[in-house]
Design a protein around this motif. Structure first.
Motif, PDB file in Angstrom:
ATOM      1  N   ILE A  12      -4.501  -1.613  -9.726  1.00 22.12           N
ATOM      2  CA  ILE A  12      -4.044  -2.779 -10.487  1.00 22.12           C
ATOM      3  C   ILE A  12      -5.024  -2.998 -11.646  1.00 22.12           C
ATOM      4  O   ILE A  12      -6.220  -3.157 -11.410  1.00 22.12           O
ATOM      5  CB  ILE A  12      -4.004  -4.038  -9.583  1.00 22.12           C
ATOM      6  CG1 ILE A  12      -3.093  -3.794  -8.378  1.00 22.12           C
ATOM      7  CG2 ILE A  12      -3.556  -5.267 -10.368  1.00 22.12           C
ATOM      8  CD1 ILE A  12      -3.134  -4.887  -7.332  1.00 22.12           C
ATOM      9  N   SER A  47       8.375  -2.027  -9.571  1.00 17.52           N
ATOM     10  CA  SER A  47       8.501  -2.987  -8.494  1.00 17.52           C
ATOM     11  C   SER A  47       9.961  -3.130  -8.059  1.00 17.52           C
ATOM     12  O   SER A  47      10.287  -3.188  -6.882  1.00 17.52           O
ATOM     13  CB  SER A  47       7.938  -4.326  -8.956  1.00 17.52           C
ATOM     14  OG  SER A  47       8.271  -5.327  -8.054  1.00 17.52           O
ATOM     15  N   GLY A  55       0.832  -1.207   0.000  1.00 12.83           N
ATOM     16  CA  GLY A  55       0.000   0.000   0.000  1.00 12.83           C
ATOM     17  C   GLY A  55       0.865   1.254   0.000  1.00 12.83           C
ATOM     18  O   GLY A  55       0.487   2.285  -0.576  1.00 12.83           O
ATOM     19  N   TYR A  86       3.154   1.224  -3.666  1.00 15.57           N
ATOM     20  CA  TYR A  86       2.426   1.510  -4.899  1.00 15.57           C
ATOM     21  C   TYR A  86       1.433   2.658  -4.700  1.00 15.57           C
ATOM     22  O   TYR A  86       0.385   2.693  -5.316  1.00 15.57           O
ATOM     23  CB  TYR A  86       1.752   0.234  -5.422  1.00 15.57           C
ATOM     24  CG  TYR A  86       2.770  -0.865  -5.632  1.00 15.57           C
ATOM     25  CD1 TYR A  86       3.686  -0.779  -6.676  1.00 15.57           C
ATOM     26  CD2 TYR A  86       2.866  -1.932  -4.752  1.00 15.57           C
ATOM     27  CE1 TYR A  86       4.666  -1.748  -6.848  1.00 15.57           C
ATOM     28  CE2 TYR A  86       3.841  -2.911  -4.916  1.00 15.57           C
ATOM     29  CZ  TYR A  86       4.728  -2.804  -5.969  1.00 15.57           C
ATOM     30  OH  TYR A  86       5.707  -3.767  -6.132  1.00 15.57           O
ATOM     31  N   THR A 122      -6.389   0.534  -4.390  1.00 17.31           N
ATOM     32  CA  THR A 122      -6.579  -0.905  -4.252  1.00 17.31           C
ATOM     33  C   THR A 122      -7.045  -1.218  -2.837  1.00 17.31           C
ATOM     34  O   THR A 122      -6.604  -0.578  -1.887  1.00 17.31           O
ATOM     35  CB  THR A 122      -5.244  -1.630  -4.516  1.00 17.31           C
ATOM     36  OG1 THR A 122      -4.770  -1.252  -5.809  1.00 17.31           O
ATOM     37  CG2 THR A 122      -5.380  -3.133  -4.451  1.00 17.31           C
ATOM     38  N   VAL A 172       3.157  -6.267 -11.930  1.00 17.03           N
ATOM     39  CA  VAL A 172       2.442  -5.531 -12.970  1.00 17.03           C
ATOM     40  C   VAL A 172       3.441  -4.659 -13.718  1.00 17.03           C
ATOM     41  O   VAL A 172       3.501  -4.674 -14.935  1.00 17.03           O
ATOM     42  CB  VAL A 172       1.322  -4.659 -12.360  1.00 17.03           C
ATOM     43  CG1 VAL A 172       0.642  -3.839 -13.441  1.00 17.03           C
ATOM     44  CG2 VAL A 172       0.321  -5.535 -11.620  1.00 17.03           C
ATOM     45  N   GLY A 191      10.866  -4.527  -4.846  1.00 20.06           N
ATOM     46  CA  GLY A 191       9.933  -5.655  -4.932  1.00 20.06           C
ATOM     47  C   GLY A 191      10.542  -6.885  -5.589  1.00 20.06           C
ATOM     48  O   GLY A 191      11.388  -6.784  -6.464  1.00 20.06           O
ATOM     49  N   THR A 192      10.095  -8.062  -5.141  1.00 26.66           N
ATOM     50  CA  THR A 192      10.570  -9.317  -5.716  1.00 26.66           C
ATOM     51  C   THR A 192       9.448 -10.042  -6.459  1.00 26.66           C
ATOM     52  O   THR A 192       9.695 -11.015  -7.161  1.00 26.66           O
ATOM     53  CB  THR A 192      11.073 -10.274  -4.625  1.00 26.66           C
ATOM     54  OG1 THR A 192       9.961 -10.553  -3.757  1.00 26.66           O
ATOM     55  CG2 THR A 192      12.208  -9.682  -3.839  1.00 26.66           C
ATOM     56  N   VAL A 206      -1.657 -11.266  -9.668  1.00 30.73           N
ATOM     57  CA  VAL A 206      -0.751 -10.628  -8.701  1.00 30.73           C
ATOM     58  C   VAL A 206      -0.380 -11.556  -7.535  1.00 30.73           C
ATOM     59  O   VAL A 206       0.614 -11.326  -6.864  1.00 30.73           O
ATOM     60  CB  VAL A 206      -1.286  -9.290  -8.151  1.00 30.73           C
ATOM     61  CG1 VAL A 206      -1.282  -8.223  -9.215  1.00 30.73           C
ATOM     62  CG2 VAL A 206      -2.625  -9.447  -7.495  1.00 30.73           C
ATOM     63  N   PHE A 213      -7.400  -4.657  -0.378  1.00 32.20           N
ATOM     64  CA  PHE A 213      -7.300  -6.094  -0.114  1.00 32.20           C
ATOM     65  C   PHE A 213      -8.181  -6.402   1.086  1.00 32.20           C
ATOM     66  O   PHE A 213      -8.163  -5.664   2.070  1.00 32.20           O
ATOM     67  CB  PHE A 213      -5.854  -6.487   0.199  1.00 32.20           C
ATOM     68  CG  PHE A 213      -4.971  -6.531  -1.013  1.00 32.20           C
ATOM     69  CD1 PHE A 213      -4.908  -7.681  -1.795  1.00 32.20           C
ATOM     70  CD2 PHE A 213      -4.217  -5.437  -1.380  1.00 32.20           C
ATOM     71  CE1 PHE A 213      -4.106  -7.731  -2.927  1.00 32.20           C
ATOM     72  CE2 PHE A 213      -3.402  -5.472  -2.513  1.00 32.20           C
ATOM     73  CZ  PHE A 213      -3.353  -6.633  -3.284  1.00 32.20           C
ATOM     74  N   VAL A 230      -1.748   3.507  -7.124  1.00 34.02           N
ATOM     75  CA  VAL A 230      -1.842   3.466  -8.596  1.00 34.02           C
ATOM     76  C   VAL A 230      -2.901   2.497  -9.111  1.00 34.02           C
ATOM     77  O   VAL A 230      -3.338   2.597 -10.252  1.00 34.02           O
ATOM     78  CB  VAL A 230      -0.477   3.082  -9.219  1.00 34.02           C
ATOM     79  CG1 VAL A 230       0.565   4.143  -8.917  1.00 34.02           C
ATOM     80  CG2 VAL A 230       0.010   1.717  -8.742  1.00 34.02           C
ATOM     81  N   LEU A 241       7.210 -11.628  -4.840  1.00 34.06           N
ATOM     82  CA  LEU A 241       6.871 -12.793  -4.008  1.00 34.06           C
ATOM     83  C   LEU A 241       5.936 -12.416  -2.856  1.00 34.06           C
ATOM     84  O   LEU A 241       5.322 -13.286  -2.233  1.00 34.06           O
ATOM     85  CB  LEU A 241       8.146 -13.426  -3.443  1.00 34.06           C
ATOM     86  CG  LEU A 241       9.076 -14.078  -4.470  1.00 34.06           C
ATOM     87  CD1 LEU A 241      10.386 -14.495  -3.822  1.00 34.06           C
ATOM     88  CD2 LEU A 241       8.402 -15.283  -5.102  1.00 34.06           C
ATOM     89  N   GLY A 242       5.831 -11.127  -2.576  1.00 31.67           N
ATOM     90  CA  GLY A 242       5.090 -10.657  -1.395  1.00 31.67           C
ATOM     91  C   GLY A 242       3.670 -11.184  -1.311  1.00 31.67           C
ATOM     92  O   GLY A 242       3.266 -11.762  -0.295  1.00 31.67           O
ATOM     93  N   LEU A 243       2.906 -11.006  -2.385  1.00 34.13           N
ATOM     94  CA  LEU A 243       1.500 -11.419  -2.326  1.00 34.13           C
ATOM     95  C   LEU A 243       1.346 -12.936  -2.350  1.00 34.13           C
ATOM     96  O   LEU A 243       0.389 -13.479  -1.791  1.00 34.13           O
ATOM     97  CB  LEU A 243       0.705 -10.787  -3.471  1.00 34.13           C
ATOM     98  CG  LEU A 243       0.417  -9.284  -3.321  1.00 34.13           C
ATOM     99  CD1 LEU A 243      -0.350  -8.767  -4.529  1.00 34.13           C
ATOM    100  CD2 LEU A 243      -0.368  -8.999  -2.045  1.00 34.13           C
ATOM    101  N   TYR A 280       5.137 -12.577 -10.090  1.00 36.30           N
ATOM    102  CA  TYR A 280       4.370 -11.725 -11.000  1.00 36.30           C
ATOM    103  C   TYR A 280       4.419 -10.267 -10.538  1.00 36.30           C
ATOM    104  O   TYR A 280       4.195  -9.970  -9.375  1.00 36.30           O
ATOM    105  CB  TYR A 280       2.909 -12.195 -11.088  1.00 36.30           C
ATOM    106  CG  TYR A 280       2.143 -11.375 -12.094  1.00 36.30           C
ATOM    107  CD1 TYR A 280       2.196 -11.690 -13.443  1.00 36.30           C
ATOM    108  CD2 TYR A 280       1.415 -10.260 -11.702  1.00 36.30           C
ATOM    109  CE1 TYR A 280       1.532 -10.911 -14.384  1.00 36.30           C
ATOM    110  CE2 TYR A 280       0.750  -9.472 -12.629  1.00 36.30           C
ATOM    111  CZ  TYR A 280       0.812  -9.808 -13.965  1.00 36.30           C
ATOM    112  OH  TYR A 280       0.163  -9.036 -14.884  1.00 36.30           O
TER     113      TYR A 280
END
Ligand code: ADP
Length: 261
Positions: free
Chosen positions: A195, A215, A163, A166, A249, A210, A220-221, A203, A251, A193, A223-225, A208
């Motif tokens: 998704i 990222s 959060g 992004y 976004t 975007v 970012g890797t 995601v 969640f 931003v 792998l977080g989500l 993966y």
């Protein structure tokens, strides 16, 4: 007539066994495909920082004593940054692998989810402040639940950290906690931003991203989500997302209050 019907039943049984067998083979193939894809992704992700490091080090060696001190320091800093990145990827991978070991031996204790969220948000506050992002926590009631504190904390941290990563400068993140007699619900909404709709299912996939460049810039890797989803399903919970490009976004997490193996 009886003989015929016995024969027919036998035939149907064999056919359904063959069908089941084919289904299982198909599923095994899918598993094998996704395992191979995972290994190839891991290799690629680990190779990227390694390649940069090699280029930087090679170029220092080639220039020998001619390298100005300033440039030397700059290259060394870049190498250290690549090592740091390699470390983040490895530690994310280790988390995932540990979670993968079925039921991952959860250390279940009764935990105050309010306190857990407050601790996580306090830890992430400096990151949010760097871009003047407001972190808001809203709780409708005190909630205690049977969870693995370390693992769930990791899963929730990923969501709130995303959060921030992004989001836009001066944006906000609102974390809401609620519960009924069976579940607790955590909502993490941001003014970021967003998704795109056609990426929303993916995601949660490993690696993966975007926007790869963005990222990577934010450390970012990809792998977080995947880690968060894994943690939530180990707790027999559910995670969903709602998002609109340019608006933000949300969640939502639903986790049982009581853990049942
Ligand atoms: P990463 O390490 O790249 O952040 P994640 O698995 O946490 O990987 O997220 C996967 C991708 O989903 C991110 O690269 C990003 O493109 C997108 N994403 C995740 N969370 C958000 C969010 N809150 N707002 C916008 N995009 C997001």
């Amino acid at each position: 007539h009886e003989d015929e019907s016995i024969e027919e039943t036998g035939f149907l049984e064999v056919r359904s066994i063959v069908q089941r067998f084919n289904e299982i083979l198909g599923r095994m193939q899918t598993l094998e495909d996704s395992r191979q894809e995972f290994v190839s992704n891991v290799s690629h992700e680990l190779k990227t920082p390694m390649t940069s490091m090699k280029v930087l080090a090679d170029s220092l060696i080639q220039q020998g004593d001619q390298v100005p001190a300033e440039l030397y320091r700059e290259f060394m800093q870049d190498i250290v940054a690549e090592i740091d990145r390699e470390n983040v990827i490895i530690s994310d991978l280790l988390s995932l692998v540990k979670l993968d070991k079925k039921a991952a031996q959860l250390q279940i204790t009764t935990v105050s989810i309010n306190e857990l969220l407050e601790i996580i948000m306090k830890r992430l506050k400096p990151l949010a402040l760097q871009r003047n992002i407001e972190l808001i926590f809203e709780s409708f009631r005190p909630v205690t639940a049977e969870i693995d504190e370390v693992k769930l904390s990791l899963g929730l941290t990923n969501l709130i950290e995303n959060g921030i990563k992004y989001n836009k400068d001066d944006g906000w993140i609102r974390v809401t906690l609620n519960a009924d007699h069976k579940y607790f619900y955590v909502k993490v909404a941001d003014s970021g931003v967003g998704i795109p709709e056609d990426c929303q299912d993916q995601v949660f996939d490993r690696f993966y991203r975007v926007d790869k460049a963005r990222s990577r810039d934010t450390g970012g890797t990809g792998l977080g989500l995947a880690i968060t989803k894994s943690v939530v399903s180990l707790h027999n919970g559910e995670i969903k997302l709602y998002s609109k490009v340019g608006e933000g976004t949300t969640f939502t997490l639903r986790v049982p209050l009581k853990y049942k193996g």
